[in-house]
Design a protein around this motif. Structure first.
Motif, PDB file in Angstrom:
ATOM      1  N   MET A   1      47.940  47.670  44.153  1.00 28.94           N
ATOM      2  CA  MET A   1      48.090  46.237  44.223  1.00 28.94           C
ATOM      3  C   MET A   1      48.093  45.811  45.695  1.00 28.94           C
ATOM      4  O   MET A   1      48.792  46.398  46.509  1.00 28.94           O
ATOM      5  N   PRO A   2      47.319  44.786  46.047  1.00 31.14           N
ATOM      6  CA  PRO A   2      47.248  44.342  47.441  1.00 31.14           C
ATOM      7  C   PRO A   2      48.608  43.881  47.969  1.00 31.14           C
ATOM      8  O   PRO A   2      49.404  43.292  47.248  1.00 31.14           O
ATOM      9  N   SER A   3      48.834  44.160  49.238  1.00 32.50           N
ATOM     10  CA  SER A   3      50.078  43.721  49.886  1.00 32.50           C
ATOM     11  C   SER A   3      49.769  42.666  50.943  1.00 32.50           C
ATOM     12  O   SER A   3      50.302  42.692  52.041  1.00 32.50           O
ATOM     13  N   TYR A   4      48.876  41.752  50.595  1.00 34.08           N
ATOM     14  CA  TYR A   4      48.503  40.663  51.496  1.00 34.08           C
ATOM     15  C   TYR A   4      48.193  39.428  50.680  1.00 34.08           C
ATOM     16  O   TYR A   4      48.015  39.501  49.468  1.00 34.08           O
ATOM     17  N   LYS A   5      48.135  38.282  51.363  1.00 34.78           N
ATOM     18  CA  LYS A   5      47.851  37.015  50.688  1.00 34.78           C
ATOM     19  C   LYS A   5      46.611  36.401  51.327  1.00 34.78           C
ATOM     20  O   LYS A   5      46.489  36.347  52.543  1.00 34.78           O
ATOM     21  N   VAL A   6      45.693  35.925  50.478  1.00 38.84           N
ATOM     22  CA  VAL A   6      44.451  35.304  50.931  1.00 38.84           C
ATOM     23  C   VAL A   6      44.569  33.799  50.711  1.00 38.84           C
ATOM     24  O   VAL A   6      44.896  33.361  49.606  1.00 38.84           O
ATOM     25  N   THR A   7      44.308  33.003  51.758  1.00 36.80           N
ATOM     26  CA  THR A   7      44.378  31.546  51.638  1.00 36.80           C
ATOM     27  C   THR A   7      43.186  30.904  52.330  1.00 36.80           C
ATOM     28  O   THR A   7      42.643  31.429  53.298  1.00 36.80           O
ATOM     29  N   CYS A   8      42.794  29.733  51.831  1.00 34.54           N
ATOM     30  CA  CYS A   8      41.736  28.955  52.453  1.00 34.54           C
ATOM     31  C   CYS A   8      42.361  28.050  53.513  1.00 34.54           C
ATOM     32  O   CYS A   8      43.324  27.336  53.221  1.00 34.54           O
ATOM     33  N   PRO A   9      41.836  28.064  54.738  1.00 34.62           N
ATOM     34  CA  PRO A   9      42.411  27.219  55.784  1.00 34.62           C
ATOM     35  C   PRO A   9      42.133  25.726  55.586  1.00 34.62           C
ATOM     36  O   PRO A   9      42.825  24.897  56.160  1.00 34.62           O
ATOM     37  N   LYS A  10      41.150  25.385  54.744  1.00 35.33           N
ATOM     38  CA  LYS A  10      40.829  23.966  54.504  1.00 35.33           C
ATOM     39  C   LYS A  10      41.678  23.345  53.413  1.00 35.33           C
ATOM     40  O   LYS A  10      41.974  22.158  53.456  1.00 35.33           O
ATOM     41  N   SER A  11      42.039  24.155  52.388  1.00 32.58           N
ATOM     42  CA  SER A  11      42.827  23.607  51.285  1.00 32.58           C
ATOM     43  C   SER A  11      43.576  24.721  50.558  1.00 32.58           C
ATOM     44  O   SER A  11      42.970  25.711  50.137  1.00 32.58           O
ATOM     45  N   LYS A  12      44.868  24.547  50.394  1.00 29.77           N
ATOM     46  CA  LYS A  12      45.686  25.508  49.649  1.00 29.77           C
ATOM     47  C   LYS A  12      45.337  25.496  48.160  1.00 29.77           C
ATOM     48  O   LYS A  12      45.692  26.411  47.431  1.00 29.77           O
ATOM     49  N   ARG A  13      44.631  24.452  47.709  1.00 29.61           N
ATOM     50  CA  ARG A  13      44.225  24.374  46.300  1.00 29.61           C
ATOM     51  C   ARG A  13      43.049  25.289  45.986  1.00 29.61           C
ATOM     52  O   ARG A  13      42.806  25.588  44.829  1.00 29.61           O
ATOM     53  N   HIS A  14      42.324  25.730  47.003  1.00 31.11           N
ATOM     54  CA  HIS A  14      41.206  26.655  46.794  1.00 31.11           C
ATOM     55  C   HIS A  14      41.776  28.054  46.565  1.00 31.11           C
ATOM     56  O   HIS A  14      42.415  28.618  47.447  1.00 31.11           O
ATOM     57  N   LYS A  15      41.543  28.610  45.391  1.00 37.72           N
ATOM     58  CA  LYS A  15      42.190  29.870  44.995  1.00 37.72           C
ATOM     59  C   LYS A  15      41.220  31.010  44.703  1.00 37.72           C
ATOM     60  O   LYS A  15      41.636  32.081  44.294  1.00 37.72           O
TER      61      LYS A  15
END
Length: 67
Positions: A1-15
């Motif tokens: 299981m990954p031990s990191y978080k991926v986020t979009c810098p333009k919108s937190k709603r992009h998943k």
């Protein structure tokens, strides 16, 4: 299981993100060992994506942040 978080810098709603993985395929080959066709697209995953890989937001195309 990954031990990191991926986020979009333009919108937190992009998943959703695209990233590469290395998979093992089963091939049909000819008598010279030359590729003919893929018999099984993914027998196993040789390398799962990790925090060093390049993640792209599918919604907007921006390079994602890895935390």
């Amino acid at each position: 299981m990954p031990s990191y978080k991926v986020t979009c810098p333009k919108s937190k709603r992009h998943k959703r993100f695209s990233v590469t993985a290395h998979v093992v395929q089963e091939w049909q080959v000819d008598g010279n060992g030359e590729f003919v066709k893929v018999l099984n697209d993914c027998i196993e995953v040789a390398h799962r994506p990790d925090r060093e890989d390049y993640f792209t937001c599918i919604t907007c195309g921006t390079k994602a942040h890895i935390e």
